[in-house]
Write a protein that holds these residues in place. Structure first.
Motif, short mmCIF file in Angstrom:
data_model
loop_
_atom_site.label_atom_id
_atom_site.label_comp_id
_atom_site.label_asym_id
_atom_site.label_seq_id
_atom_site.Cartn_x
_atom_site.Cartn_y
_atom_site.Cartn_z
N LEU A 49 0.83 -1.20 0.00
CA LEU A 49 0.00 0.00 0.00
C LEU A 49 0.87 1.26 0.00
O LEU A 49 0.61 2.20 -0.75
CB LEU A 49 -0.93 0.01 1.22
N SER A 50 1.91 1.27 0.81
CA SER A 50 2.81 2.43 0.86
C SER A 50 3.53 2.63 -0.45
O SER A 50 3.70 3.76 -0.91
CB SER A 50 3.82 2.25 2.00
N ASP A 51 3.96 1.54 -1.06
CA ASP A 51 4.65 1.63 -2.36
C ASP A 51 3.74 2.25 -3.41
O ASP A 51 4.15 3.14 -4.17
CB ASP A 51 5.11 0.25 -2.82
N ARG A 52 2.51 1.78 -3.46
CA ARG A 52 1.57 2.29 -4.46
C ARG A 52 1.19 3.73 -4.17
O ARG A 52 1.00 4.53 -5.09
CB ARG A 52 0.32 1.39 -4.52
N ARG A 53 1.08 4.06 -2.90
CA ARG A 53 0.79 5.46 -2.53
C ARG A 53 1.93 6.37 -2.98
O ARG A 53 1.68 7.43 -3.57
CB ARG A 53 0.59 5.57 -1.02
N SER A 54 3.15 5.98 -2.71
CA SER A 54 4.30 6.81 -3.09
C SER A 54 4.36 7.03 -4.59
O SER A 54 4.64 8.16 -5.05
CB SER A 54 5.61 6.14 -2.61
N ASP A 74 -6.93 12.09 1.42
CA ASP A 74 -7.67 10.85 1.64
C ASP A 74 -6.77 9.62 1.51
O ASP A 74 -6.97 8.62 2.22
CB ASP A 74 -8.85 10.74 0.67
N ILE A 75 -5.78 9.66 0.62
CA ILE A 75 -4.88 8.51 0.48
C ILE A 75 -3.77 8.54 1.53
O ILE A 75 -2.91 7.67 1.56
CB ILE A 75 -4.28 8.39 -0.93
N GLU A 76 -3.80 9.58 2.38
CA GLU A 76 -2.87 9.72 3.49
C GLU A 76 -1.42 9.89 3.01
O GLU A 76 -0.49 9.21 3.46
CB GLU A 76 -2.99 8.53 4.46
N CYS A 77 -1.25 10.85 2.09
CA CYS A 77 0.11 11.21 1.69
C CYS A 77 0.82 11.87 2.87
O CYS A 77 0.20 12.21 3.87
CB CYS A 77 0.08 12.15 0.49
N ALA A 123 -7.59 -1.14 -1.42
CA ALA A 123 -6.72 -1.24 -0.25
C ALA A 123 -6.97 -0.08 0.72
O ALA A 123 -6.95 -0.27 1.95
CB ALA A 123 -5.26 -1.26 -0.69
N CYS A 124 -7.22 1.12 0.19
CA CYS A 124 -7.55 2.27 1.05
C CYS A 124 -8.87 2.05 1.77
O CYS A 124 -9.01 2.36 2.97
CB CYS A 124 -7.61 3.54 0.21
#
Length: 288
Positions: free
Chosen positions: A4-9, A57-60, A275-276
């Motif tokens: 999830l963190s990888d995709r967010r980044s 919302d995606i918590e950047c 995932a979010c």
């Protein structure tokens, strides 16, 4: 890092690469039919306001320096110094969803604006919670605005106002803030999160029961449950919505996105959005 963190980044990096020279996204230009009032607001959902909501919302990372300029730009643009609220013109004045979203962005990204105290004071005094029996006046502060203050107060205006207030630091929660939060919550519980108060067998609005991410104009029932949990609320009026959430859990223990928001600033993969949603659902059900 987690998947999830990888995709967010990767998504955040892609969004930042689309910023213009002012740090914004898709600004309207002079000559556009919606300029200047809706500069940074239109087009849905790829202008600066909505893109910042997507990022929150995606918590950047809220400390990203690239986001200070666009956040300040929309703050200065939308704030109406005469009335003391964020505004897109008198046709939707005073618009609680915009003001709630601005409070949310300031709270999430840590921008404490002096404007926000005026916004909070205004809505503490004037926000309505009508359930079908209000006649909209033509005078200040509603100016015949039946979209937000018709016979039934706009439900999404209340949920977005709660979202913004929920991100206020505890030290800023004065008596009027706490009272306004409670009135928002009471109105939501009257509707059992996403159901009609006059006909409990019916959904309050089409699509309210569909898992959606990010949450722009409208909240889905999961975002509302998530906000109630943020405020430490547990009430029997939430049970139907909690049961609905549990019923949507897949055999692998995750949840799937059911309704996508069109026209975001860039394409967002469904598995990332799911995932979010799963993260929020797990937070809601953690103590259920």
């Amino acid at each position: 890092m987690s998947a999830l963190s990888d995709r967010r980044s990767e998504l955040v990096e892609r969004i930042l690469s689309l910023q213009d020279e002012d740090g914004c996204w898709n600004q309207l230009s002079p000559g556009d039919r919606y300029y200047p009032e809706l500069k940074h607001y239109a087009p849905n959902y790829k202008s600066t306001l909505w893109t910042l909501i997507l990022l929150a919302d995606i918590e950047c990372d809220p400390a990203l320096p690239e986001l200070r300029r666009p956040l300040q730009a929309i703050t200065d643009h939308f704030f109406d110094r005469e009335s003391g609220v964020y505004s897109i013109g008198k046709s939707h004045f005073p618009i609680p969803c915009l003001n709630g979203n601005m409070l949310y962005l300031h709270g999430y990204f840590g921008l404490e604006s002096d404007y926000d105290d005026r916004v909070i004071a205004f809505f503490a005094q004037y926000q309505r919670f009508d359930d079908g029996d209000f006649k909209t006046p033509s005078a200040f502060p509603y100016f015949r605005n039946k979209s937000c203050y018709g016979a039934h107060t706009c439900y999404w205006g209340v949920t977005k106002l709660l979202k913004g207030l929920s991100f206020l630091a505890e030290r800023r929660r004065k008596k009027n803030v706490k009272q306004l939060i409670q009135r928002c919550i009471d109105f939501i519980l009257l509707h059992e999160v996403c159901y009609s108060s006059s006909d409990p067998a019916r959904l309050l609005a089409g699509g309210a029961d569909q898992l959606t991410f990010p949450n722009m104009y409208h909240s889905d029932f999961l975002e509302i449950l998530w906000l109630l949990r943020r405020e430490g609320r547990s009430d029997s009026s939430m049970n139907r919505a909690l049961d609905l959430l549990k019923s949507k859990r897949q055999s692998d223990g995750t949840w799937r996105i059911e309704r996508r928001i069109p026209d975001l600033i860039t394409t967002v993969r469904s598995d990332f959005l799911s995932a979010c949603i799963t993260k929020r659902a797990e937070e809601v059900l953690h103590d259920a």
